[in-house]
Write a protein that holds these residues in place. Structure first.
Motif, PDB file in Angstrom:
ATOM      1  N   GLU A  51       0.971  -1.723  -0.138  1.00  0.00           N
ATOM      2  CA  GLU A  51       0.201   0.036   0.044  1.00  0.00           C
ATOM      3  C   GLU A  51       1.030   1.486   0.145  1.00  0.00           C
ATOM      4  O   GLU A  51       1.923   1.491   0.952  1.00  0.00           O
ATOM      5  N   HIS A  81      -4.065  10.251  -4.184  1.00  0.00           N
ATOM      6  CA  HIS A  81      -5.432   8.898  -5.204  1.00  0.00           C
ATOM      7  C   HIS A  81      -6.441   9.608  -4.757  1.00  0.00           C
ATOM      8  O   HIS A  81      -7.043   8.964  -6.096  1.00  0.00           O
ATOM      9  N   ASN A  91     -23.444   6.968  -2.547  1.00  0.00           N
ATOM     10  CA  ASN A  91     -24.274   7.032  -3.171  1.00  0.00           C
ATOM     11  C   ASN A  91     -25.111   6.171  -3.103  1.00  0.00           C
ATOM     12  O   ASN A  91     -26.606   5.999  -3.921  1.00  0.00           O
TER      13      ASN A  91
END
Ligand code: FAD
Length: 468
Positions: A51, A81, A91
């Motif tokens: 990561e 990022h 949403n």
């Protein structure tokens, strides 16, 4: 689709001695990389998650920082990022959004957001809880960027990484497999606008949009009509003089003032025909606007700068291919796989199904068809897309067939597919969003489905983790 074989129906927790344990590199610790890591380890594989950032969550880690190039086009820019804006709420309702066996329920803690469509911070905290719940932290190397992943001899993969402390030194390691989970909402796609080089206004991509304040009293032309375009236009309209939305779905000849919103300074146009050096923007219906800013809400490009497949996998007009079921390149399966390329879907549950399939294929518990059969499947899929006039850059837009796809993966894995209430709730939300684009997050009529979801969740362990 190949018929399921006996192997497909073996139970999820295999006797590890029967199956192979592989060394697997997972690139990225967003939602996709995290669930991939969990599934790979559940299957008995040894997992390292690389990561680049210092925390998990990927897209869901909001930062006020923007890139040096507001368009995000300069390849030498410092990459930020996440594309989240400060006001972003999900949403999707949290019931449908969460992982299948780790419900995204409100924890009831005072610092958490209990809303059904919570703010972005709540999603980031949920992903952090997931990491703690499944003890994934020990698998993750933070601030470690993969700068190269390529096939070496004997079907092994070489992975070179660079860590925050030793940015000048690349560490090279060998893995049996690489699972790419690097996200696809960071590299902006831009609309082509004739005359833009001489246009004097500000020009940017929504990747670098955070708050409306810089647009106070300005005239903004926003290109796009997807979810974030709708959100951002309403955000900006609170402070801007006017917001003009240019959208492909609007027919030429129509200039429509959007009504029914809290603000009355939003206009709908067809696409931009050209821009002029006097600052004007001309739309295809002939309407003209003198604008201060053009904001591209035009989506993103798949981008794998670290990946070397000797040309076997390419990105052509935003089609990543050839990929069997959007996951395995037939000639490199199961050693190379991708989680999360699909869009217009329910992401987290889909990542979970994809990851279970990859984990099982790598151990040998789940059989894959031959290379030729997989290639034939990919070709048939491309032909079906051409036959329905679907543009190439829509290859990974699954839209209406997402649940069929999830259920197919589930069948391959020998597990239940997507719950009926989840499918219905997803569809009910889509309908509600159309009717109440500015209010769907706070007003809904699917209480019956939320009750069904709660009953289902009661059978899972509530946000308390599970096996490792
Ligand atoms: P990401 O979250 O992008 O994670 C990728 C990770 O890979 C990052 O942590 C990154 O740092 C790391 N990485 C990249 N390259 C490297 C490298 N070379 N080496 C090491 N690490 C690397 N989904 C929903 O379910 N609900 C929503 O309401 C919703 N709203 C959204 C709103 C916006 C504006 C956007 C952009 C997306 C939204 N999504 C939503 C989709 C969202 O992207 C997915 O939910 C999900 O977070 C994607 O997860 P991912 O792991 O695939 O990618």
């Amino acid at each position: 689709m190949p018929p399921p074989t006996l192997l497909h129906f073996l139970p999820m927790a295999p006797s590890i001695s029967l199956f192979k344990s592989r060394d697997v590199a997972v690139i990225g610790a967003g939602a996709a990389g995290l669930v991939a890591a969990r599934e790979l380890r559940r299957e008995g594989h040894k997992v390292v998650v690389f990561e680049r950032e210092r925390q998990v969550g990927g897209t869901w880690v909001y930062t006020p920082t923007v890139e040096t190039d507001p368009l995000g086009a300069d390849p030498s820019r410092h990459i930020v990022h996440s594309s989240l804006y400060a006001s972003l709420r999900t949403n999707l309702p949290r019931e449908v959004m969460g992982f299948l066996d780790y419900p995204f329920v409100s924890t009831g803690e005072p610092h958490r957001d209990p809303r059904r469509f919570p703010g972005h911070r709540e999603v980031s905290l949920y992903l952090k809880d997931f990491v703690v719940g499944f003890g994934l932290n020990e698998l993750i190397r933070f601030e470690t960027e993969v700068v190269y992943a390529g096939l070496v001899e004997d079907e092994k993969w070489g992975v070179k990484s660079r860590s925050g402390n030793d940015a000048a030194i690349d560490v090279e390691e060998i893995f049996d497999a690489v699972v790419v989970c690097n996200g696809h909402y960071t590299e902006p796609r831009l609309a082509e606008i004739p005359g833009i080089d001489a246009w004097p206004g500000k020009h940017m991509h929504s990747h670098n949009y955070r708050t409306p304040e810089p647009f106070r009293d300005q005239v903004v032309v926003l290109i796009g009509s997807a979810a974030s375009a709708v959100d951002i236009s309403m955000d900006i309209a609170q402070v801007a003089k006017a917001v003009h939305i240019a959208s492909r779905s609007v027919e030429a000849g129509i200039l429509e003032k959007l009504s029914g919103n809290a603000v009355d300074n939003m206009w709908l146009h067809p696409m931009i025909e050209s821009v002029q050096k006097d600052g004007t923007v001309i739309f295809y219906d002939g309407s003209v606007v003198l604008a201060d800013v053009i904001l591209h809400c035009t989506g993103y490009k798949y981008h794998f700068p670290f990946l070397d497949t000797s040309g076997i996998v390419t990105v052509d007009d935003n089609r990543v291919g050839p990929l069997y079921k959007h996951i395995f390149p037939p000639h490199l399966a199961p050693g190379l796989s991708f989680v999360g390329l699909l869009w217009k879907v329910l992401p987290f549950p889909m990542f979970e199904f994809q990851s279970k399939w990859i984990a099982g294929a790598l151990s040998g518990r789940i059989g894959l068809p031959s290379q030729e059969e997989m290639m034939a499947d990919v070709s048939a899929f491309y032909l079906s897309r051409e036959a329905s006039d679907t543009p190439k850059h829509y290859t990974h837009n699954l839209a209406d067939s997402q649940f069929e796809y999830d259920d197919w993966l589930a069948l391959e894995c020998g597990i239940p597919g997507v719950e009926e209430w989840r499918k219905k709730m997803y569809q009910a939300t889509a309908k509600n969003k159309k009717v109440r684009p500015d209010k769907y997050r706070d007003e809904w009529e699917d209480e019956d489905l939320t009750l069904e979801a709660q009953k289902d969740f009661a059978r899972c362990r509530p946000n308390g983790g599970g096996d490792n």
